[in-house]
Structure formats: C-alpha cells, structure tokens
Design an enzyme around this catalytic site. Structure first.
Site, PDB file in Angstrom:
ATOM      1  N   TYR A   1      76.671  13.743  41.329  1.00  8.00           N
ATOM      2  CA  TYR A   1      77.751  14.743  41.256  1.00  8.00           C
ATOM      3  C   TYR A   1      77.404  15.979  42.084  1.00  8.00           C
ATOM      4  CZ  TYR A   1      79.431  12.004  37.275  1.00  8.00           C
ATOM      5  OH  TYR A   1      79.879  10.999  36.464  1.00  8.00           O
TER       6      TYR A   1
ATOM      7  N   ASP B   1      70.819   9.405  30.758  1.00  9.32           N
ATOM      8  CA  ASP B   1      69.848   8.476  31.327  1.00  9.32           C
ATOM      9  C   ASP B   1      68.719   9.195  32.069  1.00  9.32           C
ATOM     10  OD1 ASP B   1      70.322   5.953  30.338  1.00  9.32           O
ATOM     11  OD2 ASP B   1      72.069   5.686  31.604  1.00  9.32           O
TER      12      ASP B   1
ATOM     13  N   HIS C   1      74.381   7.341  45.166  1.00  8.72           N
ATOM     14  CA  HIS C   1      75.750   6.938  44.829  1.00  8.72           C
ATOM     15  C   HIS C   1      76.546   8.149  44.357  1.00  8.72           C
ATOM     16  CE1 HIS C   1      73.324   6.611  41.174  1.00  8.72           C
ATOM     17  NE2 HIS C   1      74.361   7.257  40.655  1.00  8.72           N
TER      18      HIS C   1
ATOM     19  N   TYR D   1      87.137  12.535  35.147  1.00  4.95           N
ATOM     20  CA  TYR D   1      86.662  13.550  34.195  1.00  4.95           C
ATOM     21  C   TYR D   1      85.635  14.475  34.839  1.00  4.95           C
ATOM     22  CZ  TYR D   1      81.818  12.319  32.981  1.00  4.95           C
ATOM     23  OH  TYR D   1      80.457  12.163  33.003  1.00  4.95           O
ATOM     24  N   ARG D   2      85.092  14.104  35.982  1.00  5.37           N
ATOM     25  CA  ARG D   2      83.975  14.825  36.609  1.00  5.37           C
ATOM     26  C   ARG D   2      83.827  14.198  37.975  1.00  5.37           C
ATOM     27  NH1 ARG D   2      78.023  13.934  33.850  1.00  5.37           N
ATOM     28  NH2 ARG D   2      76.811  15.417  35.065  1.00  5.37           N
TER      29      ARG D   2
HETATM   30  C1  LIG Z   1      71.026   7.020  38.021  1.00  5.88           C
HETATM   31  C2  LIG Z   1      71.758   8.161  37.383  1.00  5.88           C
HETATM   32  C3  LIG Z   1      72.116   8.094  36.049  1.00  5.88           C
HETATM   33  C4  LIG Z   1      72.810   9.163  35.471  1.00  5.88           C
HETATM   34  N1  LIG Z   1      73.116   9.077  34.146  1.00  5.88           N
HETATM   35  C5  LIG Z   1      73.761  10.100  33.564  1.00  5.88           C
HETATM   36  C6  LIG Z   1      74.045  10.069  32.173  1.00  5.88           C
HETATM   37  O1  LIG Z   1      73.664   9.145  31.455  1.00  5.88           O
HETATM   38  N2  LIG Z   1      74.749  11.103  31.658  1.00  5.88           N
HETATM   39  C7  LIG Z   1      75.141  12.160  32.416  1.00  5.88           C
HETATM   40  O2  LIG Z   1      75.764  13.092  31.890  1.00  5.88           O
HETATM   41  N3  LIG Z   1      74.858  12.219  33.716  1.00  5.88           N
HETATM   42  C8  LIG Z   1      74.172  11.248  34.309  1.00  5.88           C
HETATM   43  N4  LIG Z   1      73.866  11.337  35.638  1.00  5.88           N
HETATM   44  C9  LIG Z   1      74.316  12.530  36.405  1.00  5.88           C
HETATM   45  C10 LIG Z   1      73.294  13.699  36.477  1.00  5.88           C
HETATM   46  O3  LIG Z   1      72.114  13.286  37.108  1.00  5.88           O
HETATM   47  C11 LIG Z   1      72.958  14.307  35.114  1.00  5.88           C
HETATM   48  O4  LIG Z   1      74.155  14.733  34.495  1.00  5.88           O
HETATM   49  C12 LIG Z   1      71.965  15.486  35.154  1.00  5.88           C
HETATM   50  O5  LIG Z   1      71.547  15.820  33.839  1.00  5.88           O
HETATM   51  C13 LIG Z   1      72.567  16.768  35.722  1.00  5.88           C
HETATM   52  O6  LIG Z   1      71.533  17.544  36.205  1.00  5.88           O
HETATM   53  P1  LIG Z   1      71.090  18.949  35.580  1.00  5.88           P
HETATM   54  O7  LIG Z   1      71.068  18.850  34.120  1.00  5.88           O
HETATM   55  O8  LIG Z   1      69.851  19.359  36.302  1.00  5.88           O
HETATM   56  O9  LIG Z   1      72.316  19.879  36.004  1.00  5.88           O
HETATM   57  P2  LIG Z   1      72.334  21.026  37.092  1.00  5.88           P
HETATM   58  O10 LIG Z   1      72.280  20.441  38.462  1.00  5.88           O
HETATM   59  O11 LIG Z   1      71.367  22.092  36.765  1.00  5.88           O
HETATM   60  O12 LIG Z   1      73.787  21.578  36.760  1.00  5.88           O
HETATM   61  C14 LIG Z   1      74.956  20.902  37.084  1.00  5.88           C
HETATM   62  C15 LIG Z   1      75.948  21.913  37.620  1.00  5.88           C
HETATM   63  O13 LIG Z   1      76.351  22.779  36.538  1.00  5.88           O
HETATM   64  C16 LIG Z   1      76.420  24.144  36.957  1.00  5.88           C
HETATM   65  N5  LIG Z   1      75.408  24.914  36.229  1.00  5.88           N
HETATM   66  C17 LIG Z   1      74.193  24.450  35.872  1.00  5.88           C
HETATM   67  N6  LIG Z   1      73.542  25.383  35.182  1.00  5.88           N
HETATM   68  C18 LIG Z   1      74.336  26.460  35.111  1.00  5.88           C
HETATM   69  C19 LIG Z   1      74.196  27.716  34.487  1.00  5.88           C
HETATM   70  N7  LIG Z   1      73.112  28.011  33.802  1.00  5.88           N
HETATM   71  N8  LIG Z   1      75.215  28.596  34.591  1.00  5.88           N
HETATM   72  C20 LIG Z   1      76.342  28.258  35.263  1.00  5.88           C
HETATM   73  N9  LIG Z   1      76.529  27.066  35.859  1.00  5.88           N
HETATM   74  C21 LIG Z   1      75.534  26.173  35.781  1.00  5.88           C
HETATM   75  C22 LIG Z   1      76.135  24.158  38.443  1.00  5.88           C
HETATM   76  O14 LIG Z   1      77.317  24.136  39.170  1.00  5.88           O
HETATM   77  C23 LIG Z   1      75.343  22.878  38.669  1.00  5.88           C
HETATM   78  O15 LIG Z   1      75.498  22.377  39.957  1.00  5.88           O
HETATM   79  C24 LIG Z   1      73.173  10.295  36.246  1.00  5.88           C
HETATM   80  C25 LIG Z   1      72.810  10.352  37.593  1.00  5.88           C
HETATM   81  C26 LIG Z   1      72.103   9.291  38.159  1.00  5.88           C
HETATM   82  C27 LIG Z   1      71.735   9.413  39.593  1.00  5.88           C
END
Ligand SMILES: Cc1cc2nc3c(=O)[nH]c(=O)nc-3n(C[C@H](O)[C@H](O)[C@H](O)COP(=O)(O)OP(=O)(O)OC[C@H]3O[C@@H](n4cnc5c(N)ncnc54)[C@H](O)[C@@H]3O)c2cc1C
Length: 536
Positions: free
Chosen positions: A91, A150, A399, A482-483
C-alpha cells in the site's frame, strides 16, 4: 539536495537547520542513500520518473519534538509525510504520496507508555511494532494476546490508521476498531487528545472510546488531518484454548447456504475466529492441476463436471471455522456449528481439526509454521508470497493489494470472481482464477488479491493498467476498494461519488480548517490541500 515542491531553497535550508536543532543533526537525513530507504520497495513505478520519493526525513524522539517540528514545518510551508514504522508494503511503503515531501519517521518513538493489566489496555508510541508488544508480554508472562497482521514488523498505530487487520479473534482483528483514545499533533503544532483523554484527570482514556461530544477519532483513519503520537489499544485475554473445524459441502449451489450459516454464526458470536471459505478444488493453488483450473468460474463452466471432481476431492466448498476461549465452550460452539449445517445442507461432512490448550507446545506451534499469526505470534512468513516455486518460476518483486468489499452472500462471491476474472483476462493478468473471500471485519466480506510488481517497466505498466481497470470494473458493480496504494488513491476516492463527491468535499473542508497551509500528507486517500487540488 532535493527540495520539496513549492518551497524555496532559503526557507528549506532554514527549516532543516531548525529541524536539526530540535531532533539532533543525526536525525535529519538528506543523502540519496538515506532517501532510498524512503522509497516504496513495491513501487508500481519502480525506477521510473514518477516513482514517489522523499526530499528528506526527520526522526524525532518524542511527542514534544513532533510538536516543535510541525510548528517549524507550518511556518515554512514544508510538506510533511508521517509514517510510524513505514512498512506499509503493498500500500505504498514509507514513500510520501506527494513526491518530494519530508518524511516524518516516527520509528524512534517506540515506547510502550502504559500497560493496564487490570483493564487489558495498552498505550503506545508510533514506533511500537507487533514484535515489540509481543516480546513485552512474553517477557513479563502477562495473560494477554496480540492480534497481529501477517507482517509482524509493522506498527500498531500505522497499521490501525491505514485500516489494517489481523487474523485472530473477534473485534481485535480490526485494528482501528480495537483502538481506544489517541493523541494527535495537528498541522500547526497544537496537541489534541481524543475520547476521555480530553479530560486532563481522566482515568479511562484507554477504556471508554466515545468520550464526550462528537467522536473525533474517525477523522484520523485513512486521512491527513494530524500526526498521531500516542494511541491506546484493547488487548484480548490469552484464550485458554483454540480449536478449528472444517465443513465441506458437496454442491456448487451450497455456497449460498454455507455463507448464510457462517454469517449467522459470526453474528451470534458462536464463532469468534476468522472463518475461511475455500474449496478443495483449488488444490494447492497449482494452476497446472486440472482440478484447481476447474475453479476458474467461467460463465460456461460445466457445473456437473466440477461437482463430479469435487466428490473425489471431499467437497465443492469448504469453510474452516476457528474458536478461541474456554475449552468446553468452544467444543460446544463447534458442535452447534455442525448441527446447523447438518440441518440445512444434505451431504455435508466435517473434519474436526486441531484442539490446543494455550499456550501451544513447541510441537503444536510447529504445525503452524506457515501461519503462526493464527496463534497470535507475529512473524514475517507472509513475505514468501510471490517467491519462486515449482508452479511460479518467475518470482515477483512485490505486489499491490486489490481489495474490493463485496456483499456478504455466496452469490456475490461467484459474481465478483466471474466479473473480475474476466476483467483481469483483458489485460492478461495471470493471477486470478478464483479468490476466496475474507471476512475479517464484522459484517464485511472482501476479496484480497495481490497484483504483482516486477523489475520490468513494461510489465509494471501492464499491471498498473490492469489494476485501474479492476477498480473501475468493481466500482461499476458497486464493489468499493477499502484501502489502496497511493497511485490509485485519487481514482478510488473518485468512485465514492455520491452527491457530487460530497465525501471528498467534506474531507476537503476539514482539510482546509485543520491544515490551512496543506502541509500534512498531501493527497493521502485522495484528500488534497486547496493549493494542489486539480480542479480548483
Ligand atoms: C506479504 C504482505 C502481507 C501483508 N499482510 C497484511 C495483513 O495481514 N494485514 C494488514 O493490515 N496489512 C498487511 N499488509 C500490508 C502492510 O504491510 C501492513 O499493513 C503494515 O503493518 C503497515 O505498515 P506500518 O504499520 O509500518 O504502517 P506505516 O507505513 O507506518 O503507516 C501506514 C500509513 O499510515 C499513515 N501513518 C502512519 N503513522 C502515522 C501517524 N503516526 N500519524 C499519521 N499518519 C500516520 C501514513 O500515511 C503511512 O504511510 C501486508 C503486506 C505484505 C507485503
């Protein structure tokens, strides 16, 4: 040195100097090497001119620093893009939606600020990952459970704000729904606490999420109205036991009743794990296997022939149910599940899967090697997706997730698969033949499909076009995403067009009020500040 768009060099240098004074010069990053870490590793524009990049990154240590940074950014009009752990792969990763923004990297803020062992709540900073929380609980042998997505290296806050989800029980699976109370630094440096946090002496910030007056928390999900510096979450009690059981039904048409019963079981809370609809005809997902190829639900599919194959495979459709809780109660829930199916579907069969007393033994855990998430254990195994295998010799570099929300019926599963498989075929996308739905959200059902990214710009262009076509086709049928990755956030927002796009227009009114200079996460989820709106 790269300069953010719309900012003059003198102002930018002055702002960088002030940022360094606040966070320390080691934590203001500007080199090309550093900026490479703020690219999206899964970028659909990989190596191309349009690839999203940051101009710099700032990594503050605490909420006071964030407040000071935002005051400076506000004064100089510096575009800022906050990330928590910045692992939003699939994403957009850590790359800013508005290319050239300065990333506010919050991963140094990784403290667990409060853990209420009576209430089962936690208050965390943005850099706290699922691994961190799990480790904290294990080290203290606390009777709590982590629902993890995950990839365990992501943050509770980033994942929840982006609408993410996990795979274990109840409402904990929907991470935004399991949050309670937040602290937000607004674009001008003002600090807001939501819910009970608005009362300085409140003892229930992490317990009563509704607070007093309008519920403001919703404003910060999938938006760009503030930087979240603290957030509370509800934890689940560690369940005494876990069991699974699988239902197999013989006929194609049984899917309708199967989904009805599954919905009823979920809505009455007779099952609290995530039900997984599937089909023995999918085999191991091997497209060269004729039985899984048969699952390609064509309009001209020979259902009788498929049913004959299904009989040899144990059933046409399956649904695996999961239950967390007291061993006697979950045994009764599984028996109740079986009774409902026996009453309504002739020929139904069952498989009593595993029963585990928790915590699971190492031998039991070994059985979950491919998906320990189900036992609440954060891991990184999901990154095997797209890896080289016997039937997938051309591995992907990443992906983008395509995830339309569809109605909660069996008919919708079939229709959505038929329509989207045909749409994908027009662009020669090799991946879709049949996607089982996921039901992570209460009352929600969606397809979640990974569209591959590779190193070759031509292949990526084809996938980008295919993805756009899938979004448009889904929207025509009323199935909304949804996203979505940044590249499609405008487009998806444009599909939510009721009453001349009032949803977006209201978000823009809020954007102008809360962030009049339009410096925070411009363009995120299709919400642009006034000076960057294309039609303005
Ligand atoms: C193989 C694979 C499997 C995955 N499986 C899942 C799964 O099971 N479930 C799922 O939900 N996702 C999944 N994902 C998607 C993603 O990797 C996860 O959601 C991951 O947890 C998001 O990264 P993060 O928590 O570091 O978010 P971040 O990258 O830190 O945040 C996401 C976005 O939210 C906003 N943001 C973050 N923090 C703040 C803040 N403090 N204040 C304001 N805005 C903010 C920003 O715009 C940021 O770009 C998967 C991805 C892959 C590649």
């Amino acid at each position: 040195m790269r300069i953010p768009p719309g900012v003059n060099e003198a102002d930018y240098s002055a702002a960088l100097g002030e940022f360094a004074r606040i966070v320390g010069s080691d934590w203001v990053l500007t080199s090309d090497e550093d900026m490479a870490t703020y690219k999206d590793t899964y970028s659909p524009w990989k190596g191309e001119e349009k690839e999203l990049v940051a101009s710099a990154a700032i990594a503050p240590d605490n909420a006071d620093d964030v407040q000071e940074v935002m005051k400076v950014a506000h004064r100089y009009g510096i575009p800022i893009y906050p990330v928590s752990t910045g692992k939003n792969l699939g994403y957009g990763g850590a790359a800013p939606v508005y290319s050239g923004s300065v990333v506010l990297d919050l991963k140094r803020m990784n403290r667990i600020l409060g853990f209420d062992e009576t209430a089962g709540t936690v208050l965390v900073e943005p850099g706290v990952s699922y691994f961190d929380l799990f480790q904290y609980i294990q080290e203290r042998n606390l009777p709590f459970w982590v629902d993890t997505p995950d990839p365990g290296w992501g943050s509770l806050i980033g994942n929840a704000l982006d609408g993410g989800m996990g795979g274990t029980y109840g409402m904990l699976r929907h991470h935004y729904e399991s949050h309670c109370g937040m602290e937000v630094v607004l674009a001008d440096g003002e600090v807001l606490r939501t819910g009970m946090g608005a009362m300085p002496a409140a003892k229930t910030w992490q317990q009563f999420r509704w607070g007093y007056g309008p519920y403001l928390d919703g404003l910060f999900k999938q938006s760009n109205f503030g930087v979240v510096t603290k957030m509370g979450f509800w934890l689940g009690p560690k369940p005494e036991a876990f069991r699974r059981g699988t239902v197999f039904v013989p006929r194609f048409a049984d899917l309708e009743t199967l989904v009805d019963i599954k919905n009823y079981l979920e809505d009455t809370m007779a099952t609290n794990g995530m039900p997984e609809i599937g089909s023995p005809l999918l085999g191991g997902g091997d497209l060269s296997d004729p039985t899984s190829a048969a699952m390609y639900i064509r309009t001209d599919a020979n259902i009788a022939e498929m049913e004959a194959q299904a009989a040899k495979k144990g059933g046409f459709w399956s649904c695996r149910f999961a239950y967390y809780g007291n061993a006697a109660v979950i045994k009764a829930q599984w028996e109740h599940t079986k009774a409902l199916f026996t009453d309504r579907i002739p020929g139904v069969t069952f498989q009593d899967d595993e029963v585990y007393d928790l915590p699971a033994t190492p031998e039991q855990m070994a059985k979950f090697r491919t998906h320990p998430t189900i036992l609440g254990i954060p891991n990184l195994l999901a990154f095997q997706i797209g890896g080289r295998s016997a039937f997938y010799p051309n591995p992907t570099s990443g992906h983008m997730w395509f995830s339309p929300v569809i109605p909660r019926t069996g008919a919708a599963i079939i229709e959505a698969n038929r329509v989207l498989v045909d749409a994908a075929k027009e662009y020669n996308v090799p991946l879709l033949w049949f996607s089982p739905p996921v039901s992570i959200w209460p009352r929600g059902q969606m397809l979640v499909i990974g569209v591959p990214i590779r190193e070759d710009p031509q292949e990526n262009e084809q996938m980008r076009n295919a993805f756009r076509h899938l979004i448009a086709t889904a929207a025509e049928h009323g199935w909304g995403e949804y996203r979505t990755p940044p590249i499609y956030q405008d487009f998806v927002q444009s599909t939510y067009s009721f009453n001349d796009h009032i949803q977006r227009r209201v978000s823009e009114v809020l954007k102008d009020a809360l962030d009049p200079k339009g410096i925070l996460s411009a363009g995120r989820y299709g919400i642009w500040p006034r000076h960057l709106r294309k039609e303005a």
